[in-house]
Scaffold this active site. Structure first.
Site, PDB file in Angstrom:
ATOM      1  N   CYS A  49       0.819  -1.216   0.000  1.00  0.00           N
ATOM      2  CA  CYS A  49       0.000   0.000   0.000  1.00  0.00           C
ATOM      3  C   CYS A  49       0.857   1.272   0.000  1.00  0.00           C
ATOM      4  CB  CYS A  49      -0.888  -0.028   1.244  1.00  0.00           C
ATOM      5  SG  CYS A  49      -1.749   1.520   1.551  1.00  0.00           S
ATOM      6  N   TYR A 127     -11.731  -1.114   6.029  1.00  0.00           N
ATOM      7  CA  TYR A 127     -10.693  -1.616   6.938  1.00  0.00           C
ATOM      8  C   TYR A 127      -9.344  -1.416   6.264  1.00  0.00           C
ATOM      9  CZ  TYR A 127     -14.979  -3.592   8.743  1.00  0.00           C
ATOM     10  OH  TYR A 127     -16.261  -3.737   9.213  1.00  0.00           O
ATOM     11  N   THR A 128      -8.875  -0.176   6.314  1.00  0.00           N
ATOM     12  CA  THR A 128      -7.676   0.199   5.558  1.00  0.00           C
ATOM     13  C   THR A 128      -6.404   0.155   6.413  1.00  0.00           C
ATOM     14  OG1 THR A 128      -8.144   2.513   6.083  1.00  0.00           O
ATOM     15  CG2 THR A 128      -8.906   1.715   3.947  1.00  0.00           C
ATOM     16  N   SER A 145      -2.891   8.332   6.706  1.00  0.00           N
ATOM     17  CA  SER A 145      -1.442   8.385   6.510  1.00  0.00           C
ATOM     18  C   SER A 145      -0.890   9.807   6.401  1.00  0.00           C
ATOM     19  CB  SER A 145      -1.048   7.585   5.274  1.00  0.00           C
ATOM     20  OG  SER A 145      -1.637   8.139   4.123  1.00  0.00           O
ATOM     21  N   TYR A 192      -5.379   5.547  -9.169  1.00  0.00           N
ATOM     22  CA  TYR A 192      -6.530   4.731  -8.744  1.00  0.00           C
ATOM     23  C   TYR A 192      -7.771   5.103  -9.541  1.00  0.00           C
ATOM     24  CZ  TYR A 192      -4.061   2.666  -4.802  1.00  0.00           C
ATOM     25  OH  TYR A 192      -3.185   1.934  -4.038  1.00  0.00           O
TER      26      TYR A 192
HETATM   27  N1  LIG Z   1      -6.779   7.681   3.506  1.00  0.00           N
HETATM   28  C1  LIG Z   1      -6.108   6.519   3.762  1.00  0.00           C
HETATM   29  C2  LIG Z   1      -6.209   5.569   2.590  1.00  0.00           C
HETATM   30  C3  LIG Z   1      -5.589   4.244   2.886  1.00  0.00           C
HETATM   31  C4  LIG Z   1      -6.022   3.176   1.868  1.00  0.00           C
HETATM   32  O1  LIG Z   1      -6.836   3.418   0.985  1.00  0.00           O
HETATM   33  N2  LIG Z   1      -5.434   1.972   2.006  1.00  0.00           N
HETATM   34  C5  LIG Z   1      -5.810   0.867   1.127  1.00  0.00           C
HETATM   35  C6  LIG Z   1      -4.616   0.096   0.647  1.00  0.00           C
HETATM   36  S1  LIG Z   1      -3.643   0.893  -0.525  1.00  0.00           S
HETATM   37  C7  LIG Z   1      -6.622  -0.133   1.902  1.00  0.00           C
HETATM   38  O2  LIG Z   1      -6.248  -0.524   2.991  1.00  0.00           O
HETATM   39  N3  LIG Z   1      -7.742  -0.577   1.342  1.00  0.00           N
HETATM   40  C8  LIG Z   1      -8.562  -1.559   1.945  1.00  0.00           C
HETATM   41  C9  LIG Z   1      -9.927  -1.567   1.335  1.00  0.00           C
HETATM   42  O3  LIG Z   1     -10.168  -0.780   0.411  1.00  0.00           O
HETATM   43  O4  LIG Z   1     -10.750  -2.341   1.816  1.00  0.00           O
HETATM   44  C10 LIG Z   1      -4.680   6.887   4.077  1.00  0.00           C
HETATM   45  O5  LIG Z   1      -4.044   7.591   3.277  1.00  0.00           O
HETATM   46  O6  LIG Z   1      -4.199   6.503   5.131  1.00  0.00           O
END
Ligand SMILES: N[C@@H](CCC(=O)N[C@@H](CS)C(=O)NCC(=O)O)C(=O)O
Length: 325
Positions: A49, A127-128, A145, A192
């Site tokens: 990620c 769940y990121t 982040s 994306y």
């Molecule tokens: N706003 C978040 C975005 C994080 C994000 O989108 N992470 C993705 C991986 S690249 C994720 O965990 N996705 C899980 C999902 O979509 O269920 C950040 O920048 O911390």
């Protein structure tokens, strides 16, 4: 219903990312709810990620490895519960199952979803990763982040091994903020928007914007060392995590193939240069990156085949030292 980024679609078929939920700040103030203390916080990431990787990059380059522990999940999304269809980040069952990934050392969680459920009983978001976890209060401090990197930059300087490195110094803040804005929209999130578009129009719009922004970066980097001037800044780390994935993943999987990164001399050399900043290369696990994208989005790549190339060596010589003189 548990959701993932693949479900975040507007009626027009464009990808529309939703905001993060846990937005607390760690502070150097000892009286704060989340004070900067060595050994108290844990960073859950996926090497795949880009958002999580920028936090790991800060942890490494600020010298916070002894103060803040971290764990990476497995790269390929799996079912997180028997009772529904949600696919998400999971931990390996053992330390040998998946090189680079480790079981959850704190809560014994099987998935990132379980951590969100431990932190909040009525959470309804995605769940990121990244997840910044407080071992003392057993909760999520932040899952955003862009804010975690600010905390790592400034709040742990009493315990950081590299406290003098300031990637968001007062005199550059306005410039960094302004640069982040167009780079986030057109490049970091732009790839994306290209990849997750379900209609031609939104894809065309995103890909045009993406290449306008890459051309703009190429031009800027012709005249100066880094994207905001002659010192490394937050904006460089944020740009780097997308560039390092570009030719290996986004060019193919997200259809960002109008031009490859290695066809941009300045951007390509710049990416190598940042990769070679001490600590940075350890944040790039190309196996995890490729296996995740090509293996976790069945609507885009139904058979999960991982393309063999291009296997670029980012540790090879670059020409950016021309700016150091
Ligand atoms: N706003 C978040 C975005 C994080 C994000 O989108 N992470 C993705 C991986 S690249 C994720 O965990 N996705 C899980 C999902 O979509 O269920 C950040 O920048 O911390």
């Amino acid at each position: 219903m548990a959701r993932s980024a693949l479900d975040e679609m507007s009626d027009s078929g464009a990808f529309a990312r939703t905001a993060s939920t846990f937005r607390n700040f760690i502070s150097r103030d000892r009286q704060a709810q989340f004070p900067a203390e060595s050994g108290r916080y844990h960073l859950y990431i996926s090497y795949a990620c880009p958002w999580a990787s920028r936090c790991l990059a800060y942890l490494k380059i600020k010298g916070l490895e002894k103060a803040i522990t971290f764990t990476s999940v497995k790269p390929i999304w799996e079912r997180t519960k028997q009772s529904d269809e949600h696919m998400g980040w999971v931990f390996p069952a053992s330390y040998t199952e998946e090189p680079g990934a480790e079981p959850d050392p704190l809560n014994g969680a099987k998935s990132i979803r379980e951590l969100y459920e431990l932190a909040s009983t009525n959470y309804t978001g995605k769940y990121t990763v990244p997840v910044l976890w407080d071992k003392k209060l057993k909760t999520i401090v932040s899952n955003e982040s862009s804010e975690i990197i600010r905390m790592f930059n400034s709040e742990f300087n009493d315990i950081a091994e590299n406290p003098d490195l300031d990637l968001y110094p007062p005199h550059l803040q306005a410039k960094v903020d302004q640069t982040n804005e167009w780079i986030y929209d057109a490049i970091n999130n732009g790839v994306y928007k290209c990849g997750f578009a379900r209609k031609q129009g939104p894809y065309d719009e995103a890909v045009t914007k993406l290449y306008e922004a890459l051309d703009k970066c190429e031009e800027i980097l012709d005249k100066q060392w880094y994207i905001c001037g002659d010192t490394l800044s937050e904006a460089d780390v944020r740009l780097f995590v997308t560039l390092i994935r570009f030719d290996e993943v986004y060019a193919v999987h997200f259809k960002c193939n109008k031009k490859l990164l290695r066809e941009y001399p300045n951007l390509f050399n710049y990416t190598k240069d940042i990769f070679q900043v001490p600590g940075m290369s350890s944040t790039v696990n190309m196996q995890h990156i490729k296996r995740h994208y090509y293996g976790s989005h069945p609507t885009i790549n139904p058979f999960g085949i991982i393309p063999s190339g291009p296997d670029i060596d980012y540790s090879s010589p670059h020409d950016r030292e021309r700016f150091s003189k």
